[in-house]
Write a protein that holds these residues in place. Structure first.
Motif, PDB file in Angstrom:
ATOM      1  N   SER A  84       0.848  -1.192   0.000  1.00  0.00           N
ATOM      2  CA  SER A  84       0.000   0.000   0.000  1.00  0.00           C
ATOM      3  C   SER A  84       0.876   1.232   0.000  1.00  0.00           C
ATOM      4  CB  SER A  84      -0.892   0.029   1.247  1.00  0.00           C
ATOM      5  OG  SER A  84      -1.930  -0.896   1.125  1.00  0.00           O
ATOM      6  N   GLY A  85       0.476   2.218  -0.774  1.00  0.00           N
ATOM      7  CA  GLY A  85       1.256   3.453  -0.775  1.00  0.00           C
ATOM      8  C   GLY A  85       0.582   4.494  -1.638  1.00  0.00           C
ATOM      9  N   ILE A  86       0.740   5.765  -1.236  1.00  0.00           N
ATOM     10  CA  ILE A  86       0.243   6.868  -2.073  1.00  0.00           C
ATOM     11  C   ILE A  86       1.318   7.952  -2.149  1.00  0.00           C
ATOM     12  CG2 ILE A  86      -2.278   6.635  -1.839  1.00  0.00           C
ATOM     13  CD1 ILE A  86      -2.111   8.700   0.474  1.00  0.00           C
ATOM     14  N   GLY A  87       1.245   8.706  -3.243  1.00  0.00           N
ATOM     15  CA  GLY A  87       2.087   9.887  -3.391  1.00  0.00           C
ATOM     16  C   GLY A  87       1.206  10.969  -3.969  1.00  0.00           C
ATOM     17  N   ILE A  88       1.232  12.164  -3.365  1.00  0.00           N
ATOM     18  CA  ILE A  88       0.360  13.245  -3.855  1.00  0.00           C
ATOM     19  C   ILE A  88       1.225  14.484  -4.129  1.00  0.00           C
ATOM     20  CG2 ILE A  88      -1.679  14.663  -3.356  1.00  0.00           C
ATOM     21  CD1 ILE A  88      -2.565  12.545  -1.312  1.00  0.00           C
ATOM     22  N   ILE A  89       1.053  15.041  -5.333  1.00  0.00           N
ATOM     23  CA  ILE A  89       1.757  16.294  -5.655  1.00  0.00           C
ATOM     24  C   ILE A  89       1.222  17.373  -4.709  1.00  0.00           C
ATOM     25  CG2 ILE A  89       2.155  18.040  -7.459  1.00  0.00           C
ATOM     26  CD1 ILE A  89       3.316  15.368  -8.301  1.00  0.00           C
ATOM     27  N   ASN A  90       2.130  18.099  -4.059  1.00  0.00           N
ATOM     28  CA  ASN A  90       1.693  19.061  -3.046  1.00  0.00           C
ATOM     29  C   ASN A  90       2.505  20.347  -3.180  1.00  0.00           C
ATOM     30  OD1 ASN A  90       0.549  20.232  -0.825  1.00  0.00           O
ATOM     31  ND2 ASN A  90       1.499  18.865   0.682  1.00  0.00           N
ATOM     32  N   LYS A  91       2.268  21.046  -4.300  1.00  0.00           N
ATOM     33  CA  LYS A  91       3.055  22.260  -4.568  1.00  0.00           C
ATOM     34  C   LYS A  91       2.778  23.349  -3.543  1.00  0.00           C
ATOM     35  CE  LYS A  91       3.760  21.484  -9.465  1.00  0.00           C
ATOM     36  NZ  LYS A  91       3.220  21.577 -10.787  1.00  0.00           N
ATOM     37  N   GLU A  92       1.544  23.352  -2.975  1.00  0.00           N
ATOM     38  CA  GLU A  92       1.165  24.387  -1.990  1.00  0.00           C
ATOM     39  C   GLU A  92       1.649  24.051  -0.591  1.00  0.00           C
ATOM     40  OE1 GLU A  92      -0.232  27.078  -3.172  1.00  0.00           O
ATOM     41  OE2 GLU A  92      -0.302  26.118  -5.144  1.00  0.00           O
ATOM     42  N   LEU A 104      -0.589   6.599   5.718  1.00  0.00           N
ATOM     43  CA  LEU A 104      -0.491   5.295   5.050  1.00  0.00           C
ATOM     44  C   LEU A 104       0.966   4.835   4.926  1.00  0.00           C
ATOM     45  CD1 LEU A 104      -2.159   3.074   3.597  1.00  0.00           C
ATOM     46  CD2 LEU A 104      -1.609   4.245   1.456  1.00  0.00           C
ATOM     47  N   ASN A 105       1.819   5.732   4.427  1.00  0.00           N
ATOM     48  CA  ASN A 105       3.201   5.321   4.094  1.00  0.00           C
ATOM     49  C   ASN A 105       4.099   5.211   5.329  1.00  0.00           C
ATOM     50  OD1 ASN A 105       2.111   5.774   1.581  1.00  0.00           O
ATOM     51  ND2 ASN A 105       3.753   7.053   0.823  1.00  0.00           N
ATOM     52  N   VAL A 106       3.752   5.912   6.401  1.00  0.00           N
ATOM     53  CA  VAL A 106       4.590   5.841   7.609  1.00  0.00           C
ATOM     54  C   VAL A 106       3.857   5.066   8.724  1.00  0.00           C
ATOM     55  CG1 VAL A 106       5.761   7.154   9.425  1.00  0.00           C
ATOM     56  CG2 VAL A 106       5.859   7.945   7.051  1.00  0.00           C
ATOM     57  N   LEU A 107       2.670   5.577   9.127  1.00  0.00           N
ATOM     58  CA  LEU A 107       2.005   4.930  10.278  1.00  0.00           C
ATOM     59  C   LEU A 107       1.489   3.534   9.924  1.00  0.00           C
ATOM     60  CD1 LEU A 107       0.118   8.003  11.813  1.00  0.00           C
ATOM     61  CD2 LEU A 107       2.364   7.089  12.379  1.00  0.00           C
ATOM     62  N   GLY A 108       0.781   3.422   8.790  1.00  0.00           N
ATOM     63  CA  GLY A 108       0.265   2.104   8.379  1.00  0.00           C
ATOM     64  C   GLY A 108       1.400   1.116   8.176  1.00  0.00           C
ATOM     65  N   PHE A 109       2.429   1.574   7.470  1.00  0.00           N
ATOM     66  CA  PHE A 109       3.621   0.736   7.229  1.00  0.00           C
ATOM     67  C   PHE A 109       4.228   0.265   8.554  1.00  0.00           C
ATOM     68  CE2 PHE A 109       8.237   1.212   7.600  1.00  0.00           C
ATOM     69  CZ  PHE A 109       8.689   0.160   6.820  1.00  0.00           C
ATOM     70  N   THR A 110       4.442   1.208   9.479  1.00  0.00           N
ATOM     71  CA  THR A 110       5.112   0.862  10.749  1.00  0.00           C
ATOM     72  C   THR A 110       4.289  -0.162  11.515  1.00  0.00           C
ATOM     73  OG1 THR A 110       5.956   3.117  10.851  1.00  0.00           O
ATOM     74  CG2 THR A 110       6.143   1.816  12.861  1.00  0.00           C
ATOM     75  N   GLN A 111       2.985   0.056  11.511  1.00  0.00           N
ATOM     76  CA  GLN A 111       2.145  -0.868  12.274  1.00  0.00           C
ATOM     77  C   GLN A 111       2.168  -2.274  11.670  1.00  0.00           C
ATOM     78  OE1 GLN A 111      -1.970   0.126  12.711  1.00  0.00           O
ATOM     79  NE2 GLN A 111      -1.897  -0.326  14.898  1.00  0.00           N
ATOM     80  N   VAL A 112       2.129  -2.349  10.353  1.00  0.00           N
ATOM     81  CA  VAL A 112       2.164  -3.676   9.711  1.00  0.00           C
ATOM     82  C   VAL A 112       3.504  -4.372   9.967  1.00  0.00           C
ATOM     83  CG1 VAL A 112       2.215  -4.864   7.468  1.00  0.00           C
ATOM     84  CG2 VAL A 112       0.431  -3.189   7.942  1.00  0.00           C
ATOM     85  N   VAL A 113       4.613  -3.651   9.769  1.00  0.00           N
ATOM     86  CA  VAL A 113       5.905  -4.362   9.876  1.00  0.00           C
ATOM     87  C   VAL A 113       6.275  -4.672  11.324  1.00  0.00           C
ATOM     88  CG1 VAL A 113       6.811  -3.585   7.642  1.00  0.00           C
ATOM     89  CG2 VAL A 113       7.440  -2.348   9.682  1.00  0.00           C
ATOM     90  N   THR A 114       5.894  -3.800  12.272  1.00  0.00           N
ATOM     91  CA  THR A 114       6.204  -4.143  13.677  1.00  0.00           C
ATOM     92  C   THR A 114       5.395  -5.366  14.088  1.00  0.00           C
ATOM     93  OG1 THR A 114       4.586  -2.523  14.457  1.00  0.00           O
ATOM     94  CG2 THR A 114       6.859  -1.837  14.493  1.00  0.00           C
ATOM     95  N   HIS A 115       4.127  -5.365  13.692  1.00  0.00           N
ATOM     96  CA  HIS A 115       3.271  -6.494  14.055  1.00  0.00           C
ATOM     97  C   HIS A 115       3.787  -7.786  13.406  1.00  0.00           C
ATOM     98  CE1 HIS A 115      -0.283  -7.510  16.252  1.00  0.00           C
ATOM     99  NE2 HIS A 115      -0.679  -8.296  15.275  1.00  0.00           N
ATOM    100  N   ALA A 116       4.188  -7.661  12.137  1.00  0.00           N
ATOM    101  CA  ALA A 116       4.712  -8.826  11.415  1.00  0.00           C
ATOM    102  C   ALA A 116       5.996  -9.323  12.081  1.00  0.00           C
ATOM    103  CB  ALA A 116       4.990  -8.448   9.960  1.00  0.00           C
ATOM    104  N   PHE A 117       6.896  -8.396  12.415  1.00  0.00           N
ATOM    105  CA  PHE A 117       8.184  -8.788  13.012  1.00  0.00           C
ATOM    106  C   PHE A 117       7.945  -9.511  14.345  1.00  0.00           C
ATOM    107  CE2 PHE A 117      12.244  -8.360  15.141  1.00  0.00           C
ATOM    108  CZ  PHE A 117      13.171  -8.481  14.126  1.00  0.00           C
ATOM    109  N   ASN A 118       7.076  -8.954  15.164  1.00  0.00           N
ATOM    110  CA  ASN A 118       6.825  -9.585  16.476  1.00  0.00           C
ATOM    111  C   ASN A 118       6.157 -10.955  16.324  1.00  0.00           C
ATOM    112  OD1 ASN A 118       8.028  -7.615  18.074  1.00  0.00           O
ATOM    113  ND2 ASN A 118       6.228  -6.297  17.952  1.00  0.00           N
TER     114      ASN A 118
END
Ligand SMILES: NC(=O)c1ccc[n+]([C@@H]2O[C@H](COP(=O)([O-])OP(=O)(O)OC[C@H]3O[C@@H](n4cnc5c(N)ncnc54)[C@H](OP(=O)(O)O)[C@@H]3O)[C@@H](O)[C@H]2O)c1
Length: 242
Positions: A84-92, A104-118
């Motif tokens: 899962s991942g998103i990228g949004i152009i954010n010129k403003e 999604l890219n930081v919190l969701g990722f961290t939760q999935v991989v920490t849970h998976a690792f444990n």
């Protein structure tokens, strides 16, 4: 022989879907997730016995529940992949956009991989794969959170690799770094970009890297050249492109 089992988060399109189809072909039983259920159901239709579907928004910090549920339905898991991942152009430089990407890219990722690792620690072995990006190696003036979130993912996975090594645990962590792959995330800009890999080719290379339990892989291989240039060129040159 016992079927291997995998969870793929972000399997409804693009790279996650391609990897899911490849693993299914290789005899894996898979648990797949994303928000667009109808797209997940299309994968299930191919081999209903071998596919578990769970519609889920992984930006909500409840991914522990998602992973637990899929593990339970699969009756254990060997491989967990975060696509899962998103990228949004954010010129403003709108903070709400940066937050959406990070959720999604930081919190969701961290939760999935920490849970998976444990989970794999308790199980005694396992394999975690994340799709970061060549973007993890450089900043980006028009979508800062995307590149920064990919840098976080790459660094985090390396940290967990060190942790598994110190603990002498056979838990493998594969960091997949694509350049450009022909998926929806390119938002129709394929023709303006270079070295865009066809989705099939990218997913075949990713599956081989997973089988070989590679640490870091560039998709396609030539993107390693860009990675090297990023490391050696001075910022006054690099900034002209980002
Ligand atoms: N394609 C490239 O050129 C490229 C290059 C470098 C890195 N990557 C990385 O590769 C990964 C996959 O991207 P892709 O290229 O395959 O693009 P994609 O086709 O847009 O796939 C993105 C996936 O993320 C899922 N997703 C988005 N928001 C979600 C949410 N809130 N909760 C759960 N899942 C969510 C989408 O599913 P739903 O919308 O159904 O939820 C979809 O399955 C991303 O991390 C991307 O950054 C891609």
């Amino acid at each position: 022989m016992k079927n291997k089992k995998a969870i793929i988060i972000g399997a409804s399109s693009g790279i996650g879907k391609g990897i899911s189809l490849g693993l299914l072909e290789n005899g894996y039983k898979i648990g797949i997730s994303a928000r667009r259920k109808e797209r997940l159901d299309e994968i299930k239709k191919l081999n209903p016995e071998m596919v578990i579907v769970k519609e889920y928004d992984s930006s909500t910090e409840k991914n522990d529940k998602l992973i637990n549920l899929l593990i339970e339905k699969l009756n254990g898991v060997d491989l967990i992949i975060y696509c899962s991942g998103i990228g949004i152009i954010n010129k403003e430089l709108d903070y709400s956009i940066e937050k959406k990407v990070n959720n999604l890219n930081v919190l969701g990722f961290t939760q999935v991989v920490t849970h998976a690792f444990n989970y794999f620690l308790k199980k005694g072995e396992g394999h975690i794969v994340n799709i970061s990006s060549v973007a993890s190696e450089i900043g980006n003036g028009i979508s800062p959170s995307y590149n920064a979130s990919k840098a976080y993912q790459a660094n985090y996975l390396q940290g967990l690799r060190f942790k598994a090594f110190r603990m002498k645990m056979p838990i493998f962590l594969t960091d997949v770094r694509p350049g450009f792959v022909d998926t929806d995330i390119l938002m129709g800009n394929k023709d303006k970009l270079f070295w865009v890999a066809p989705l099939d080719k990218a997913c075949q290379q990713i599956i081989i890297a997973i089988e070989r339990k590679r640490k870091i892989i560039y998709i396609t291989k030539r993107w390693k050249i860009i990675s090297l240039l990023i490391k050696i060129l001075p910022e006054r040159i690099i900034r002209l492109f980002f």
